[in-house]
Design a protein around this motif. Structure first.
Motif, PDB file in Angstrom:
ATOM      1  N   VAL A 217       6.691   1.138  -2.261  1.00 33.49           N
ATOM      2  CA  VAL A 217       7.462   0.767  -1.068  1.00 33.49           C
ATOM      3  C   VAL A 217       7.217  -0.687  -0.704  1.00 33.49           C
ATOM      4  O   VAL A 217       8.152  -1.451  -0.415  1.00 33.49           O
ATOM      5  CB  VAL A 217       7.103   1.693   0.115  1.00 33.49           C
ATOM      6  CG1 VAL A 217       7.777   1.207   1.398  1.00 33.49           C
ATOM      7  CG2 VAL A 217       7.520   3.122  -0.186  1.00 33.49           C
ATOM      8  N   GLN A 219       6.631  -3.137  -2.404  1.00 33.29           N
ATOM      9  CA  GLN A 219       7.192  -4.063  -3.376  1.00 33.29           C
ATOM     10  C   GLN A 219       8.660  -4.393  -3.108  1.00 33.29           C
ATOM     11  O   GLN A 219       9.169  -5.410  -3.580  1.00 33.29           O
ATOM     12  CB  GLN A 219       7.065  -3.424  -4.751  1.00 33.29           C
ATOM     13  CG  GLN A 219       7.007  -4.358  -5.907  1.00 33.29           C
ATOM     14  CD  GLN A 219       6.533  -3.610  -7.125  1.00 33.29           C
ATOM     15  OE1 GLN A 219       6.945  -2.486  -7.369  1.00 33.29           O
ATOM     16  NE2 GLN A 219       5.661  -4.218  -7.887  1.00 33.29           N
ATOM     17  N   LEU A 220       9.320  -3.532  -2.362  1.00 33.24           N
ATOM     18  CA  LEU A 220      10.739  -3.753  -2.088  1.00 33.24           C
ATOM     19  C   LEU A 220      10.930  -4.898  -1.097  1.00 33.24           C
ATOM     20  O   LEU A 220      10.074  -5.148  -0.250  1.00 33.24           O
ATOM     21  CB  LEU A 220      11.361  -2.478  -1.506  1.00 33.24           C
ATOM     22  CG  LEU A 220      11.435  -1.274  -2.457  1.00 33.24           C
ATOM     23  CD1 LEU A 220      11.776  -0.007  -1.676  1.00 33.24           C
ATOM     24  CD2 LEU A 220      12.464  -1.530  -3.549  1.00 33.24           C
ATOM     25  N   PRO A 221      12.060  -5.606  -1.164  1.00 30.01           N
ATOM     26  CA  PRO A 221      12.315  -6.662  -0.178  1.00 30.01           C
ATOM     27  C   PRO A 221      12.269  -6.133   1.253  1.00 30.01           C
ATOM     28  O   PRO A 221      11.804  -6.823   2.163  1.00 30.01           O
ATOM     29  CB  PRO A 221      13.723  -7.158  -0.547  1.00 30.01           C
ATOM     30  CG  PRO A 221      13.868  -6.814  -1.998  1.00 30.01           C
ATOM     31  CD  PRO A 221      13.123  -5.523  -2.186  1.00 30.01           C
ATOM     32  N   GLU A 222      12.768  -4.918   1.450  1.00 23.64           N
ATOM     33  CA  GLU A 222      12.678  -4.237   2.741  1.00 23.64           C
ATOM     34  C   GLU A 222      12.160  -2.828   2.505  1.00 23.64           C
ATOM     35  O   GLU A 222      12.576  -2.146   1.576  1.00 23.64           O
ATOM     36  CB  GLU A 222      14.042  -4.180   3.431  1.00 23.64           C
ATOM     37  CG  GLU A 222      14.588  -5.554   3.813  1.00 23.64           C
ATOM     38  CD  GLU A 222      15.936  -5.462   4.501  1.00 23.64           C
ATOM     39  OE1 GLU A 222      16.165  -6.238   5.453  1.00 23.64           O
ATOM     40  OE2 GLU A 222      16.756  -4.615   4.092  1.00 23.64           O
ATOM     41  N   GLY A 223      11.227  -2.396   3.337  1.00 26.23           N
ATOM     42  CA  GLY A 223      10.613  -1.085   3.167  1.00 26.23           C
ATOM     43  C   GLY A 223      11.129  -0.087   4.185  1.00 26.23           C
ATOM     44  O   GLY A 223      12.311   0.236   4.231  1.00 26.23           O
ATOM     45  N   ASN A 236      18.387   5.319   2.339  1.00 28.11           N
ATOM     46  CA  ASN A 236      17.882   4.172   1.578  1.00 28.11           C
ATOM     47  C   ASN A 236      17.784   4.562   0.101  1.00 28.11           C
ATOM     48  O   ASN A 236      16.872   5.270  -0.318  1.00 28.11           O
ATOM     49  CB  ASN A 236      16.509   3.748   2.115  1.00 28.11           C
ATOM     50  CG  ASN A 236      16.004   2.456   1.507  1.00 28.11           C
ATOM     51  OD1 ASN A 236      16.180   2.209   0.316  1.00 28.11           O
ATOM     52  ND2 ASN A 236      15.361   1.634   2.323  1.00 28.11           N
ATOM     53  N   ASP A 238      17.113   2.816  -2.551  1.00 30.66           N
ATOM     54  CA  ASP A 238      15.962   2.285  -3.278  1.00 30.66           C
ATOM     55  C   ASP A 238      14.732   3.162  -3.075  1.00 30.66           C
ATOM     56  O   ASP A 238      13.997   3.454  -4.022  1.00 30.66           O
ATOM     57  CB  ASP A 238      15.661   0.854  -2.828  1.00 30.66           C
ATOM     58  CG  ASP A 238      16.704  -0.141  -3.294  1.00 30.66           C
ATOM     59  OD1 ASP A 238      17.340   0.112  -4.336  1.00 30.66           O
ATOM     60  OD2 ASP A 238      16.891  -1.172  -2.624  1.00 30.66           O
ATOM     61  N   LEU A 239      14.499   3.575  -1.832  1.00 25.42           N
ATOM     62  CA  LEU A 239      13.360   4.456  -1.557  1.00 25.42           C
ATOM     63  C   LEU A 239      13.522   5.787  -2.276  1.00 25.42           C
ATOM     64  O   LEU A 239      12.573   6.289  -2.894  1.00 25.42           O
ATOM     65  CB  LEU A 239      13.214   4.693  -0.051  1.00 25.42           C
ATOM     66  CG  LEU A 239      12.643   3.567   0.810  1.00 25.42           C
ATOM     67  CD1 LEU A 239      12.548   4.028   2.264  1.00 25.42           C
ATOM     68  CD2 LEU A 239      11.278   3.110   0.318  1.00 25.42           C
ATOM     69  N   ARG A 242      12.865   5.593  -6.062  1.00 22.19           N
ATOM     70  CA  ARG A 242      11.443   5.486  -6.385  1.00 22.19           C
ATOM     71  C   ARG A 242      10.712   6.799  -6.101  1.00 22.19           C
ATOM     72  O   ARG A 242       9.784   7.170  -6.834  1.00 22.19           O
ATOM     73  CB  ARG A 242      10.819   4.316  -5.612  1.00 22.19           C
ATOM     74  CG  ARG A 242      11.352   2.971  -6.096  1.00 22.19           C
ATOM     75  CD  ARG A 242      10.601   1.780  -5.561  1.00 22.19           C
ATOM     76  NE  ARG A 242      11.083   0.575  -6.245  1.00 22.19           N
ATOM     77  CZ  ARG A 242      10.346  -0.492  -6.497  1.00 22.19           C
ATOM     78  NH1 ARG A 242       9.073  -0.528  -6.141  1.00 22.19           N
ATOM     79  NH2 ARG A 242      10.858  -1.533  -7.119  1.00 22.19           N
ATOM     80  N   GLY A 310       6.543  -3.527 -11.763  1.00 26.16           N
ATOM     81  CA  GLY A 310       7.565  -4.057 -10.865  1.00 26.16           C
ATOM     82  C   GLY A 310       7.332  -5.476 -10.406  1.00 26.16           C
ATOM     83  O   GLY A 310       8.134  -6.038  -9.670  1.00 26.16           O
ATOM     84  N   GLN A 394       6.019  -7.939   3.237  1.00 23.96           N
ATOM     85  CA  GLN A 394       7.196  -7.255   3.760  1.00 23.96           C
ATOM     86  C   GLN A 394       7.104  -7.139   5.276  1.00 23.96           C
ATOM     87  O   GLN A 394       6.016  -6.997   5.833  1.00 23.96           O
ATOM     88  CB  GLN A 394       7.212  -5.862   3.125  1.00 23.96           C
ATOM     89  CG  GLN A 394       8.431  -5.020   3.339  1.00 23.96           C
ATOM     90  CD  GLN A 394       8.192  -3.658   2.690  1.00 23.96           C
ATOM     91  OE1 GLN A 394       7.523  -2.804   3.260  1.00 23.96           O
ATOM     92  NE2 GLN A 394       8.693  -3.467   1.487  1.00 23.96           N
TER      93      GLN A 394
END
Length: 438
Positions: A217, A219-223, A236, A238-239, A242, A310, A394
């Motif tokens: 989490v 690592q993402l631009p937004e968590g 979300n 992306d979440l 993952r 990542g 983040q």
């Protein structure tokens, strides 16, 4: 004072209703002092985890004979959060200096007027000392700076060399970094190797899914929040992607289903229960301490590789803040300032593995790497300096740590134990999100 939304769980943590917090936040108390005098002063400080400050406290008291430091260290950042908000709600009890963890800094910012503006004590003169985003993190919406930056949390991979060798896999640092994908390492690579390891040994690849998830989490631009401060969990993609990737790894037997911050009293670091561990710099001290608690030592075989699935990632980091209730604000600010100077950050790193947030200290560790004997002689300072390239912390919203620990924590534990499947775990997390955060 500033009053904003508080979740049900935050209210429970604080141990009081919002109106109590309002009353507490509007009280100040405490007077100013003059550190130019030699009058005896006792300063209290509360930290958590492994800060590596013990020798520095002694050094400061030796150099400042009129100062007595009374230090309290709380076992985990989560428990330190509970302690801080309970005392804020009560309107008393905060130490002169309070260590604040990055994960709950967003919640602290909602009551930032409980801490002094360090610009009144010259922190602006040091603005260039830190990586720029670290200084900005501690700046509230009114432009007040409430924290001296301590460490940041660039991540590498801790691994047990003998365990990998027993599986027929590379067991040296460079070989492991290449095995996991090198500069192009992905989580898919990490779990692919994990499956190979499990198939060869029947043992788990990593300790438990909570820490892996937290790294994924971060690592993402937004968590869990957008950069604008809005909740960012439901819907979300992306979440969810993952989470499903992690769920597949669990189904493949890669998680050892350990309890967070326990690891069977450290024995799991010694007996081969798992082979890898996600390691921000400050976690190196946790690995060593638990290995030794479990009866191991440097010969147990833990090492540290310059690679992370990542790419660049930051987990954690902290700040030293001075409470408005302190009766010794000037002296407290002087101690916090000294503890976060580059020279002291290097000493802190050597004691606990916490990677500096000041540029000068980072450069020193990169230029003069000292082999870490516990981690098979790994040049951990050089590795962490490399891992810090590209790291930007983040944005953490007010309930970020609550979401990580209390929303995703329980479903991931059930997933690890085989009590739910991936979709059930995700659905339970969303239910807890709505219940605890809204």
């Amino acid at each position: 004072m500033k009053l904003s939304r508080h979740t049900r769980i935050a209210a429970a943590v604080a141990g009081a209703a919002s109106i109590a917090l309002l009353a507490a936040a509007c009280s100040t108390g405490g007077g100013e002092d003059d550190t130019a005098s030699d009058e005896p002063v006792t300063l209290t400080i509360t930290t958590f985890g492994t800060f590596g400050y013990d020798d520095l406290y002694e050094q400061y008291m030796d150099e400042n004979p009129n100062v007595t430091i009374e230090a309290t260290n709380i076992d985990t950042g989560g428990n330190a959060r509970t302690d801080a908000f309970t005392k804020i709600a009560a309107g008393s009890g905060l130490s002169d200096i309070v260590a604040i963890e990055e994960g709950w800094l967003g919640a602290i910012m909602e009551v930032s007027d409980q801490f002094v503006d360090l610009k009144d004590y010259g922190i602006e003169d040091r603005k260039g000392d830190w990586v720029d985003w670290k200084y900005e993190q501690a700046t509230d919406s009114d432009g007040r700076v409430i924290g001296y930056g301590t460490d940041i949390g660039p991540q590498g991979v801790c691994f047990n060399g003998p365990a990998l060798a027993a599986a027929g896999l590379p067991s040296d640092r460079e070989g492991v970094a290449e095995l996991l994908g090198g500069d192009d390492a992905t989580w898919e690579d990490f779990f692919t190797v994990g499956k190979q390891y499990h198939d060869a040994t029947g043992k788990a690849w990593y300790d438990h899914s909570g820490f892996v998830w937290n790294s994924m989490v971060n690592q993402l631009p937004e968590g869990y929040y957008t950069a604008e401060g809005e909740l960012n969990v439901e819907g979300n993609a992306d979440l969810k992607e993952r989470f499903e990737l992690l769920g597949t790894a669990v189904a493949d037997g890669q998680s050892a289903a350990q309890a967070a911050w326990d690891w069977n009293g450290g024995k799991s670091f010694v007996d081969g229960t798992f082979a890898t561990f996600v390691c921000p710099g400050w976690m190196l001290g946790v690995v060593q301490g638990n290995t030794e608690a479990g009866g191991g030592d440097a010969t147990t075989g833990w090492d540290f590789a310059d690679v992370f699935p990542g790419g660049a990632a930051n987990w954690g980091g902290a700040f030293l803040s001075v409470a408005e209730t302190s009766e010794h604000k000037e002296a407290a600010a002087a101690l916090a300032d000294w503890l976060t100077q580059p020279e002291q950050q290097v000493a802190q790193f050597e004691a606990a593995g916490t990677f500096p947030s000041t540029v000068e200290a980072q450069d020193e560790l990169a230029a003069n790497p000292t082999p870490n004997e516990f981690f098979n002689g790994a040049p951990v300072g050089e590795i962490l300096a490399a891992r810090s390239q590209g790291v930007v912390a983040q944005f953490k919203g007010p309930d970020d740590s609550v979401i990580q620990e209390n929303v995703f924590g329980p479903p991931l534990q059930k997933l690890d134990r085989g009590e739910v499947d991936t979709q059930q775990a995700w659905d339970e997390a969303l239910a807890l999100l709505n219940e605890l955060v809204g």
